[in-house]
Design a protein around this motif. Structure first.
Motif, short mmCIF file in Angstrom:
data_model
loop_
_atom_site.label_atom_id
_atom_site.label_comp_id
_atom_site.label_asym_id
_atom_site.label_seq_id
_atom_site.Cartn_x
_atom_site.Cartn_y
_atom_site.Cartn_z
N PHE A 134 0.85 -1.20 0.00
CA PHE A 134 0.00 0.00 0.00
C PHE A 134 0.88 1.24 0.00
CE2 PHE A 134 0.86 -1.05 4.33
CZ PHE A 134 0.82 0.11 5.10
N THR A 135 0.34 2.31 -0.53
CA THR A 135 1.14 3.50 -0.78
C THR A 135 1.51 4.25 0.49
OG1 THR A 135 -0.82 4.91 -1.09
CG2 THR A 135 0.04 3.77 -3.04
N HIS A 136 0.76 4.08 1.58
CA HIS A 136 1.07 4.78 2.82
C HIS A 136 2.05 3.98 3.69
CE1 HIS A 136 -2.42 7.11 1.59
NE2 HIS A 136 -2.15 8.01 2.56
N CYS A 137 2.56 2.91 3.19
CA CYS A 137 3.52 2.10 3.94
C CYS A 137 4.78 2.93 4.16
CB CYS A 137 3.84 0.84 3.16
SG CYS A 137 4.98 -0.29 3.99
N PRO A 138 5.24 3.05 5.41
CA PRO A 138 6.35 3.97 5.69
C PRO A 138 7.71 3.51 5.15
CG PRO A 138 5.72 2.78 7.68
CD PRO A 138 4.71 2.43 6.63
N ASP A 139 8.03 2.20 5.20
CA ASP A 139 9.38 1.80 4.79
C ASP A 139 9.43 0.45 4.09
OD1 ASP A 139 8.76 0.29 7.03
OD2 ASP A 139 10.23 1.29 8.32
N ILE A 140 8.70 -0.54 4.57
CA ILE A 140 8.84 -1.89 4.03
C ILE A 140 8.44 -1.95 2.56
CG2 ILE A 140 8.05 -4.28 4.18
CD1 ILE A 140 7.81 -3.93 7.19
N CYS A 141 7.27 -1.43 2.22
CA CYS A 141 6.81 -1.49 0.83
C CYS A 141 7.74 -0.74 -0.12
CB CYS A 141 5.39 -0.96 0.72
SG CYS A 141 4.16 -2.02 1.51
N PRO A 142 8.16 0.49 0.21
CA PRO A 142 9.12 1.15 -0.68
C PRO A 142 10.42 0.36 -0.85
CG PRO A 142 8.15 2.75 0.81
CD PRO A 142 7.71 1.39 1.29
N LEU A 145 9.67 -2.65 -3.14
CA LEU A 145 9.45 -2.22 -4.52
C LEU A 145 10.74 -1.72 -5.16
CD1 LEU A 145 5.97 -0.46 -4.25
CD2 LEU A 145 6.50 -2.59 -5.44
N ASP A 146 11.59 -1.09 -4.37
CA ASP A 146 12.91 -0.70 -4.88
C ASP A 146 13.71 -1.95 -5.27
OD1 ASP A 146 12.87 2.06 -4.87
OD2 ASP A 146 13.45 2.20 -2.76
N LYS A 147 13.66 -2.96 -4.41
CA LYS A 147 14.39 -4.20 -4.71
C LYS A 147 13.83 -4.88 -5.94
CE LYS A 147 13.98 -7.64 -1.78
NZ LYS A 147 14.17 -8.43 -0.53
N ILE A 225 -1.90 1.77 9.65
CA ILE A 225 -0.96 0.86 8.98
C ILE A 225 -1.69 -0.44 8.67
CG2 ILE A 225 1.18 -0.47 9.23
CD1 ILE A 225 1.65 2.48 8.93
N VAL A 226 -1.43 -0.99 7.49
CA VAL A 226 -2.02 -2.26 7.09
C VAL A 226 -0.99 -3.36 7.29
CG1 VAL A 226 -3.13 -3.60 5.26
CG2 VAL A 226 -3.51 -1.12 5.41
N ASP A 227 -1.30 -4.29 8.17
CA ASP A 227 -0.44 -5.47 8.36
C ASP A 227 -0.73 -6.44 7.22
OD1 ASP A 227 1.31 -7.27 9.43
OD2 ASP A 227 -0.15 -8.12 10.84
N HIS A 228 0.30 -6.85 6.48
CA HIS A 228 0.04 -7.68 5.30
C HIS A 228 1.23 -8.59 5.02
CE1 HIS A 228 2.75 -5.41 2.54
NE2 HIS A 228 2.46 -4.39 3.35
N THR A 229 1.00 -9.55 4.15
CA THR A 229 2.04 -10.48 3.71
C THR A 229 3.09 -9.71 2.91
OG1 THR A 229 0.43 -12.28 3.57
CG2 THR A 229 2.50 -12.56 2.37
N TYR A 244 8.51 -17.59 -4.68
CA TYR A 244 8.29 -16.37 -3.92
C TYR A 244 9.59 -16.00 -3.21
CZ TYR A 244 8.03 -19.26 0.29
OH TYR A 244 8.34 -20.13 1.31
N TYR A 245 9.70 -14.71 -2.86
CA TYR A 245 10.92 -14.20 -2.24
C TYR A 245 10.54 -13.29 -1.07
CZ TYR A 245 12.22 -15.65 -6.92
OH TYR A 245 12.36 -16.37 -8.08
N ASN A 246 11.05 -13.63 0.11
CA ASN A 246 10.75 -12.83 1.28
C ASN A 246 11.78 -11.72 1.45
OD1 ASN A 246 13.04 -14.05 2.40
ND2 ASN A 246 11.84 -15.66 3.38
#
Length: 275
Positions: A134-142, A145-147, A225-229, A244-246
């Motif tokens: 989600f777009t409001h994710c502070p650090d993990i999602c960016p 997505l960068d990776k 914050i949305v807790d998600h996989t 899949y890659y964690n």
């Protein structure tokens, strides 16, 4: 005879021979005599390189080497054939197993970040790296997505590989509408496609990949914050989930894994024809 006469003369002279053994004896006539020890002659036997025995030995050696090389090449060829057949059989079995697994077998119908309706069928025939966030994710999602963008860029640098399509599906459709996705995806790979929809459409897409998503409590500003996989999924051109890659997987590890999947891929229709 001359040497014998000299020796006899020394014996008569009262033992001068014993005193003068270290010197060269002189005969009565005044001539020197060089005593020499008799040495047995040694016979050196040498095998001439040009002889008939050497030529025959070299010929036999060449024949043995040729037979050994032919036999070894045959063994290596047979081993490689058996190994290749085994790997292809395992690949076909894996594809059949994936085809029967529920994960990623369904479809989705969502809006992309340009407002166009997109379904899973639109991406068939292409390799896909898929991430839910989600777009409001502070650090993990960016970070993820960068990776993922870096992985796609690295794979693009290999001319022998087809292009990989990066996808981003939101788990927060309440805030991630089409304009929000359009602003967000610009910060990542230029081919990244953002997808959103109604809460039911988004939930259906996530359920197909068994994605967990749960919004947390809202703060006084209404933020949450949305807790998600947190996984990056690899989807084959057949639409099958392959890997899949964690977060613990590095960019280099993912690139190597995707490259191996692409190079060893057997299309689903080919695997059915071979069974």
């Amino acid at each position: 005879m001359l040497a014998l006469r000299c020796i006899m003369g020394d014996l008569r002279g009262g033992g001068r021979l014993l005193r003068n053994l270290h010197r060269t004896p002189v005969c009565p006539e005044g001539r020197q005599v060089q005593l020499s020890r008799s040495r047995p002659q040694r016979t050196h036997t040498r095998l001439l390189s040009g002889g008939p025995g050497s030529s025959g030995a070299r010929l036999k050696l060449r024949v043995r080497l040729a037979v050994t090389l032919l036999f070894g090449s045959g063994l290596i060829g047979a081993w490689w054939y058996v190994y290749t057949e085994k790997q292809q059989k395992l690949q076909r079995q894996r594809l059949e197993q994936l085809r029967q697994v529920a994960l990623g077998q369904g479809t989705f119908s969502l809006l992309d970040h340009r407002g166009r309706r997109r379904t899973k069928q639109d991406f068939l025939g292409r390799w896909v790296l898929l991430y839910f966030g989600f777009t409001h994710c502070p650090d993990i999602c960016p970070d993820e997505l960068d990776k993922m963008s870096a992985v796609v860029a690295a794979l693009d640098g290999d001319a022998s590989l087809p292009p990989v399509q990066p996808l981003f599906i939101t788990v927060d459709p309440e805030r991630d509408d089409v304009p929000a996705l359009a602003r967000y995806v610009k910060d990542f790979h230029p081919r990244l496609v953002g997808l959103t929809g109604t809460p039911e459409e988004v939930k259906h897409a996530g359920r197909d990949y068994r994605v967990y998503a749960n919004p947390g409590p809202k703060d006084e500003d209404g933020d949450y914050i949305v807790d998600h996989t947190i996984l990056i999924y690899l989807v084959s051109p057949d639409g099958l989930f392959l890997d899949y890659y964690n977060r613990m997987k590095s960019q280099e590890q993912i690139v190597e894994s995707v490259r191996n999947h692409i190079k060893n891929h057997v299309a689903l229709n080919q695997s059915r024809a071979a069974v």
